[in-house]
Write a protein that holds these residues in place. Structure first.
Motif, mmCIF file in Angstrom:
data_model
loop_
_atom_site.group_PDB
_atom_site.id
_atom_site.type_symbol
_atom_site.label_atom_id
_atom_site.label_comp_id
_atom_site.label_asym_id
_atom_site.label_seq_id
_atom_site.Cartn_x
_atom_site.Cartn_y
_atom_site.Cartn_z
ATOM 1 N N ARG A 236 0.775 -1.171 -0.046
ATOM 2 C CA ARG A 236 0.074 -0.004 -0.015
ATOM 3 C C ARG A 236 0.691 1.306 0.026
ATOM 4 N NH1 ARG A 236 -5.266 -0.973 0.728
ATOM 5 N NH2 ARG A 236 -5.598 1.152 1.227
ATOM 6 N N LEU A 237 1.362 1.638 -0.909
ATOM 7 C CA LEU A 237 2.443 2.724 -1.259
ATOM 8 C C LEU A 237 1.587 3.957 -1.463
ATOM 9 C CD1 LEU A 237 5.295 1.218 -3.499
ATOM 10 C CD2 LEU A 237 5.367 1.817 -1.051
ATOM 11 N N VAL A 238 2.068 4.844 -0.808
ATOM 12 C CA VAL A 238 1.637 6.279 -1.005
ATOM 13 C C VAL A 238 2.752 7.195 -1.018
ATOM 14 C CG1 VAL A 238 -0.532 5.910 -0.054
ATOM 15 C CG2 VAL A 238 1.263 6.866 1.556
ATOM 16 N N VAL A 239 2.112 8.460 -1.926
ATOM 17 C CA VAL A 239 3.388 9.393 -1.916
ATOM 18 C C VAL A 239 3.387 10.111 -0.633
ATOM 19 C CG1 VAL A 239 3.764 11.823 -2.915
ATOM 20 C CG2 VAL A 239 2.780 9.996 -4.270
ATOM 21 N N ASP A 240 4.779 10.396 -0.121
ATOM 22 C CA ASP A 240 5.214 10.825 1.085
ATOM 23 C C ASP A 240 5.469 12.349 0.809
ATOM 24 O OD1 ASP A 240 5.657 10.682 3.664
ATOM 25 O OD2 ASP A 240 7.950 10.894 3.235
ATOM 26 N N ARG A 241 6.412 12.609 -0.163
ATOM 27 C CA ARG A 241 6.811 14.018 -0.448
ATOM 28 C C ARG A 241 7.348 14.152 -1.894
ATOM 29 N NH1 ARG A 241 12.268 15.729 1.379
ATOM 30 N NH2 ARG A 241 13.117 13.937 2.025
ATOM 31 N N VAL A 250 12.586 15.669 -11.052
ATOM 32 C CA VAL A 250 11.682 15.587 -9.571
ATOM 33 C C VAL A 250 11.648 14.492 -8.955
ATOM 34 C CG1 VAL A 250 9.545 15.178 -10.620
ATOM 35 C CG2 VAL A 250 9.451 16.308 -8.652
ATOM 36 N N SER A 251 11.969 14.421 -7.594
ATOM 37 C CA SER A 251 12.112 13.045 -6.912
ATOM 38 C C SER A 251 10.740 12.991 -6.229
ATOM 39 C CB SER A 251 13.187 13.176 -5.780
ATOM 40 O OG SER A 251 14.397 13.169 -6.513
ATOM 41 N N VAL A 252 10.413 11.651 -6.272
ATOM 42 C CA VAL A 252 9.100 11.251 -5.204
ATOM 43 C C VAL A 252 9.444 10.318 -4.371
ATOM 44 C CG1 VAL A 252 6.630 10.385 -5.640
ATOM 45 C CG2 VAL A 252 7.686 11.805 -7.333
ATOM 46 N N TRP A 253 9.270 10.729 -2.962
ATOM 47 C CA TRP A 253 9.430 9.752 -2.100
ATOM 48 C C TRP A 253 8.057 9.063 -1.755
ATOM 49 C CZ3 TRP A 253 13.911 8.642 0.430
ATOM 50 C CH2 TRP A 253 15.052 9.389 0.253
ATOM 51 N N ASN A 313 3.337 17.365 -9.879
ATOM 52 C CA ASN A 313 2.297 17.685 -9.228
ATOM 53 C C ASN A 313 1.368 16.798 -8.350
ATOM 54 O OD1 ASN A 313 2.404 20.302 -10.543
ATOM 55 N ND2 ASN A 313 1.882 19.376 -12.401
ATOM 56 N N LEU A 314 2.140 15.768 -8.046
ATOM 57 C CA LEU A 314 1.276 14.728 -7.037
ATOM 58 C C LEU A 314 1.125 15.295 -5.780
ATOM 59 C CD1 LEU A 314 3.441 11.499 -8.167
ATOM 60 C CD2 LEU A 314 1.113 11.895 -8.803
ATOM 61 N N PRO A 315 -0.187 15.128 -5.443
ATOM 62 C CA PRO A 315 -0.338 15.432 -4.061
ATOM 63 C C PRO A 315 0.152 14.564 -3.053
ATOM 64 C CG PRO A 315 -2.287 15.449 -5.437
ATOM 65 C CD PRO A 315 -1.290 14.818 -6.218
ATOM 66 N N VAL A 316 0.434 14.860 -1.769
ATOM 67 C CA VAL A 316 0.999 13.920 -0.932
ATOM 68 C C VAL A 316 -0.373 13.161 -0.349
ATOM 69 C CG1 VAL A 316 1.622 13.910 1.677
ATOM 70 C CG2 VAL A 316 2.861 15.494 0.006
ATOM 71 N N GLY A 317 0.127 11.720 0.025
ATOM 72 C CA GLY A 317 -1.033 11.005 -0.025
ATOM 73 C C GLY A 317 -1.471 10.008 -1.023
ATOM 74 N N THR A 318 -1.105 10.370 -2.509
ATOM 75 C CA THR A 318 -1.563 9.926 -3.547
ATOM 76 C C THR A 318 -1.343 8.360 -3.437
ATOM 77 O OG1 THR A 318 -1.602 11.915 -4.830
ATOM 78 C CG2 THR A 318 -1.488 9.846 -5.973
ATOM 79 N N ARG A 319 -2.221 7.591 -3.910
ATOM 80 C CA ARG A 319 -1.662 6.144 -3.918
ATOM 81 C C ARG A 319 -1.162 5.817 -5.000
ATOM 82 N NH1 ARG A 319 -4.355 1.172 -2.358
ATOM 83 N NH2 ARG A 319 -2.682 -0.405 -2.532
ATOM 84 N N ALA A 320 -0.013 4.923 -4.989
ATOM 85 C CA ALA A 320 0.784 4.445 -5.960
ATOM 86 C C ALA A 320 0.754 3.040 -6.165
ATOM 87 C CB ALA A 320 2.161 4.936 -5.824
ATOM 88 N N LEU A 321 0.419 2.678 -7.474
ATOM 89 C CA LEU A 321 0.459 1.228 -7.804
ATOM 90 C C LEU A 321 1.649 0.813 -8.491
ATOM 91 C CD1 LEU A 321 -3.184 0.773 -9.174
ATOM 92 C CD2 LEU A 321 -2.287 0.577 -7.100
ATOM 93 N N PHE A 322 2.308 -0.121 -8.429
ATOM 94 C CA PHE A 322 3.631 -0.720 -9.010
ATOM 95 C C PHE A 322 3.615 -2.049 -9.332
ATOM 96 C CE2 PHE A 322 4.127 -1.716 -4.584
ATOM 97 C CZ PHE A 322 4.704 -2.912 -4.671
#
Length: 467
Positions: A236-241, A250-253, A313-322
């Motif tokens: 259950r990955l989500v965008v942290d920052r 851009v880096s996405v944590w 432009n990803l909001p924090v908390g966005t669900r990520a599928l991988f």
């Protein structure tokens, strides 16, 4: 220290990927050739050789053989796309992509030959016109309408896989169109089982073909669908920052549950989908740009297409599928203690993670980092920190590329052969493992230079930054 600088460490991995066994690659290649030989043996046992007499028999029997081999290659092509972990780690994405392309075009060519030869053979047998015979085959033989639709789907895949066409498509569009290969294979099955005498000529043939289709379908269902669904539901990955890195990058944590149980290593990549609205279904491959530490993952991408542009432009908390992890550009392929890494542009991402995670002594790791301008050198603060703490020797190579030859060096080195410059920059390079990540032509130039400098082919590990 800048806001994007990470503390340099060697994060522990609770569950690293299984080590690559050399016999995996040999076993996969042997199984492929044995399946093709078995298909030819089935054709021979079905009186294929005896039916080669006469023009009609020659055309029809040869058409049967090309159809059988084409069907087997189509299933092999599906297996190459199935992301089977031990196959993927044995060959790596670059080589799998090349083999997939070669097998795909060969299967497609043989399919066209099968259609043409069978139609000509039947027309010669019935003493009818070719057009009338084709129409009769399509409209009256069981499963032929479905097979025709499947062939049309494969034509679409083949046309969009030609390099000239692929360059005109966005990655997201090409990836979506490429999924029609599954449709083509599925629509061809009824025709093969209903009207293909070679598929039902003997119990052995029936078991082989049903088994081959079951293995291909099972691999796709398990590794392309089942395993990603399970991992996404569990982690259950989500965008942290989201952190801008400069020059359009851009880096996405990402954070999630029990990431220490995810079998991933530095140097690997995932196919990502972020649930942010229209377009989320199109997957994009992004490498990890920081070594996984069991708590968070970091990916970094440059604005090169719709998928990468949306990251900023990803909001924090966005669900990520991988899907993944994929790739064999990891420390497990090393054969010696010393390494030299070549990066170009955004290709620094997996190598930066590798330099963080990989074990080496001070002075045993070298990074040669190529970019057009100083501003395009990503993670410079982090790389300088690695150099200070772990003894990595970092050589930045900004500048315009040479215009009169394919070179991995900036044009200020144009008067000197690349391999001579390489030996000067990295004395003893022939004894190093070489890791390369960058655009296709640049990567080829690096590989050629390393080979001329004496690096054995088995010590060169690379992943082209392209699709």
């Amino acid at each position: 220290m800048s806001a994007t600088t990470l503390p340099i460490r060697r994060p522990p991995l609770s569950r690293p990927p299984a080590p690559v066994r050399r016999w995996w690659r040999d076993a996969a290649g042997l199984a492929t050739w044995l399946s093709l030989l078995f298909v030819v043996a089935l054709w021979v046992s079905g009186r294929g050789l005896q039916q080669l007499s006469g023009v009609a028999g020659l055309l029809t029997s040869t058409g049967r053989l090309t159809g059988l081999v084409a069907a087997d290659l189509l299933l092999i092509q599906l297996l190459l796309m199935a992301r089977i972990p031990w196959v993927e780690r044995s060959y790596g994405q670059d080589e799998l992509a090349r083999r997939h392309r070669l097998v795909g075009f060969t299967s497609f060519t043989l399919t066209l030959a099968h259609i043409g030869l069978i139609s000509l053979g039947y027309a010669a047998t019935d003493r009818s016109g070719l057009v009338a015979e084709v129409w009769d085959l399509v409209t009256t033989y069981p499963g032929m309408l479905l097979a025709t639709a499947g062939t049309a789907a494969l034509v679409l895949v083949a046309v969009t896989s030609v390099k000239a066409a692929r360059r005109r498509l966005r990655y997201e569009s090409w990836h979506l169109l490429h999924l029609y290969a599954y449709l083509g294979a599925g629509l061809a099955l009824p025709h093969q089982l209903w009207t293909g005498a070679d598929f039902t000529a003997s119990p052995v043939a029936t078991v082989f073909w049903w088994g081959a289709y079951a293995v291909a379908a099972g691999a796709v269902l398990v590794f392309r669908i089942g395993l990603p669904l399970w991992r996404n539901g569990y982690h259950r990955l989500v965008v942290d920052r989201v952190v801008p890195e400069g020059d359009g990058a851009v880096s996405v944590w990402l954070r999630g549950r029990a990431l220490d149980r995810l079998p991933v290593a530095a140097g690997q990549f995932f196919v990502w989908r972020f649930l942010t609205g229209p377009g989320w279904t199109r997957g994009n491959p992004f490498s990890l740009s920081a070594a996984p530490d069991g708590r968070r993952l970091r990916i970094t991408a440059k604005d090169l297409g719709d998928g990468s542009a949306r990251l900023a432009n990803l909001p924090v908390g966005t669900r990520a599928l991988f899907e993944g992890p994929y790739g064999r550009l990891t420390s497990s392929v090393r054969s010696g203690p010393r390494v030299t890494m070549f990066a170009s542009g955004i290709g620094i991402t997996p190598l930066r993670a590798l330099l963080e995670e990989m074990p080496y002594r001070p002075g045993d790791a070298v990074l040669l980092y190529r970019a057009s301008t100083q501003a395009q050198l990503l993670f410079r603060h982090e790389l300088d920190a690695l150099a200070a703490r772990r003894g990595v020797r970092v050589c930045y190579l900004p500048g315009r590329r040479a215009r009169d030859r394919d070179s991995w060096l900036p044009d200020r080195y144009a008067a000197v052969p690349d391999d001579v410059v390489l030996r000067h920059l990295v004395p003893g390079i022939a004894e190093h493992d070489v890791f390369v990540c960058g655009p296709g032509r640049w990567t080829e130039a690096v590989i050629g230079s390393a080979r001329r400098a004496g690096v054995p082919a088995g010590r060169i590990h690379f992943e082209r930054f392209g699709w």
